[in-house]
Write a protein that holds these residues in place. Structure first.
Motif, PDB file in Angstrom:
ATOM      1  N   THR A  35     123.932  64.126 107.800  1.00 22.84           N
ATOM      2  CA  THR A  35     125.204  63.676 108.396  1.00 22.84           C
ATOM      3  C   THR A  35     124.986  62.585 109.444  1.00 22.84           C
ATOM      4  O   THR A  35     125.856  61.760 109.671  1.00 22.84           O
ATOM      5  N   TYR A  39     127.129  58.890 110.432  1.00 21.79           N
ATOM      6  CA  TYR A  39     127.529  58.351 111.742  1.00 21.79           C
ATOM      7  C   TYR A  39     126.886  56.987 111.986  1.00 21.79           C
ATOM      8  O   TYR A  39     127.466  56.107 112.613  1.00 21.79           O
ATOM      9  N   ARG A  40     125.681  56.828 111.464  1.00 19.45           N
ATOM     10  CA  ARG A  40     124.999  55.531 111.604  1.00 19.45           C
ATOM     11  C   ARG A  40     125.696  54.450 110.771  1.00 19.45           C
ATOM     12  O   ARG A  40     125.825  53.309 111.216  1.00 19.45           O
ATOM     13  N   SER A 100     125.463  56.542 119.055  1.00 18.45           N
ATOM     14  CA  SER A 100     125.557  57.519 120.153  1.00 18.45           C
ATOM     15  C   SER A 100     126.856  57.330 120.937  1.00 18.45           C
ATOM     16  O   SER A 100     127.343  58.267 121.561  1.00 18.45           O
ATOM     17  N   SER A 103     129.885  58.195 117.756  1.00 17.89           N
ATOM     18  CA  SER A 103     129.973  59.511 117.094  1.00 17.89           C
ATOM     19  C   SER A 103     130.817  60.527 117.881  1.00 17.89           C
ATOM     20  O   SER A 103     131.409  61.404 117.258  1.00 17.89           O
ATOM     21  N   ARG A 109     134.933  61.382 113.989  1.00 15.84           N
ATOM     22  CA  ARG A 109     134.483  62.721 113.581  1.00 15.84           C
ATOM     23  C   ARG A 109     135.395  63.318 112.519  1.00 15.84           C
ATOM     24  O   ARG A 109     134.939  63.898 111.551  1.00 15.84           O
ATOM     25  N   GLY A 129     122.598  68.194 111.088  1.00 13.98           N
ATOM     26  CA  GLY A 129     123.368  67.419 112.058  1.00 13.98           C
ATOM     27  C   GLY A 129     123.332  68.082 113.420  1.00 13.98           C
ATOM     28  O   GLY A 129     122.302  68.639 113.831  1.00 13.98           O
ATOM     29  N   ARG A 130     124.484  68.000 114.114  1.00 15.99           N
ATOM     30  CA  ARG A 130     124.569  68.593 115.449  1.00 15.99           C
ATOM     31  C   ARG A 130     125.595  69.723 115.502  1.00 15.99           C
ATOM     32  O   ARG A 130     125.515  70.598 116.342  1.00 15.99           O
ATOM     33  N   ASP A 131     126.588  69.648 114.601  1.00 16.18           N
ATOM     34  CA  ASP A 131     127.747  70.554 114.667  1.00 16.18           C
ATOM     35  C   ASP A 131     128.038  71.184 113.318  1.00 16.18           C
ATOM     36  O   ASP A 131     129.169  71.553 113.039  1.00 16.18           O
ATOM     37  N   ARG A 180     118.943  62.311 126.207  1.00 13.57           N
ATOM     38  CA  ARG A 180     119.751  62.390 124.989  1.00 13.57           C
ATOM     39  C   ARG A 180     120.225  63.827 124.736  1.00 13.57           C
ATOM     40  O   ARG A 180     121.364  64.056 124.341  1.00 13.57           O
ATOM     41  N   ARG A 187     128.759  66.641 125.662  1.00  6.80           N
ATOM     42  CA  ARG A 187     129.925  65.836 125.300  1.00  6.80           C
ATOM     43  C   ARG A 187     131.110  66.765 125.018  1.00  6.80           C
ATOM     44  O   ARG A 187     130.934  67.937 124.652  1.00  6.80           O
TER      45      ARG A 187
END
Ligand code: DC
Length: 227
Positions: A35, A39-40, A100, A103, A109, A129-131, A180, A187
């Motif tokens: 993912t 975003y990139r 960064s 996203s 999102r 991913g992160r979420d 980071r 966030r």
């Protein structure tokens, strides 16, 4: 009732998610969805459209016209941006930096989470991913939170850059990683955090093979699927 399943892998930058997730997906014979690459690709689009990183209104508006999709070539995910394969263009510092900033945008999102959920509703996936375990696929059969100490992640990054002949400073790399982490975890929207039902795997003292084995054991136990 279909028998597709999802393996959600979240964790901080540099924990080895993509290496591990890619291998795991091959072993399981399912697709790997990266993912971060989406975003990139969105960040690349915004750069090309001349949007500045601080322009949240501009990001919200412009992201509507980015058509991002993925396809697979020889089992590898390719990100397609408005018809163009941009896989080879998204791993730069410039794109990473823009990603960064863009996203955390709610409109970015919303759009990408929709795409991620659609993919997971059609096929079994390993998605990182992160979420993913917290927001994208809260019902994923397997959730793993992959992490490692900032020292170990800095050392891995240092080795990677040194192997490419790049000069770098270990302390600086670690300081960047800590910064980071803090941004990702604090966030407002979809912060990086371990889902309540995710299994924590700290890879600080593990080899890649050990991590692979551990994850495969977890997946087998939760899904009944064996490699
Ligand atoms: O993992 P990566 O460096 O390729 O991710 C690129 C950016 O996208 C990074 O700023 C984190 C962000 N990201 C995110 O917000 N949510 C995800 N599910 C994946 C990545």
């Amino acid at each position: 009732m279909n028998n597709i399943f999802a393996v959600a892998i979240d964790g901080p930058a540099g924990a080895g998610k993509s290496t591990i997730a890619r291998e795991l997906s091959k072993k399981l014979g399912v697709i790997y969805v990266d993912t971060g690459a989406m975003y990139r690709a969105m960040a690349l689009y915004l750069i090309r459209e001349g949007i500045s990183s601080g322009d949240s209104e501009g990001i919200s508006k412009k992201c509507e016209t980015a058509d991002i999709s993925i396809r697979f070539e020889n089992g590898e995910q390719q990100v397609v941006l408005n018809g163009e394969n941009v896989n080879g263009l998204i791993r730069t510092e410039e794109v990473g930096l823009m990603a960064s900033f863009s996203s955390p945008n709610p409109d970015v999102r919303k759009k990408l989470v929709e795409l991620q959920r659609k993919l997971a509703s059609e096929k079994s996936v390993v998605m990182d991913g992160r979420d993913i375990g917290t927001v994208v696929l809260p019902d994923a059969k397997v959730k793993i939170y992959l992490t490692a100490s900032s020292k170990v992640r800095a050392k891995r990054r240092f080795d990677e850059l040194s192997a490419k002949g790049e000069k770098c400073d270990m302390d600086q790399i670690e300081a960047d990683i800590v910064k980071r982490d803090e941004q990702d975890m604090n966030r407002a929207i979809s912060p990086l955090k371990q889902a309540d039902d995710a299994i924590l795997v700290d890879t600080s003292d593990m080899t890649i093979d050990e991590v692979q084995k551990k994850l495969m054991d977890i997946v087998s136990e939760k899904t009944g699927v064996n490699a």
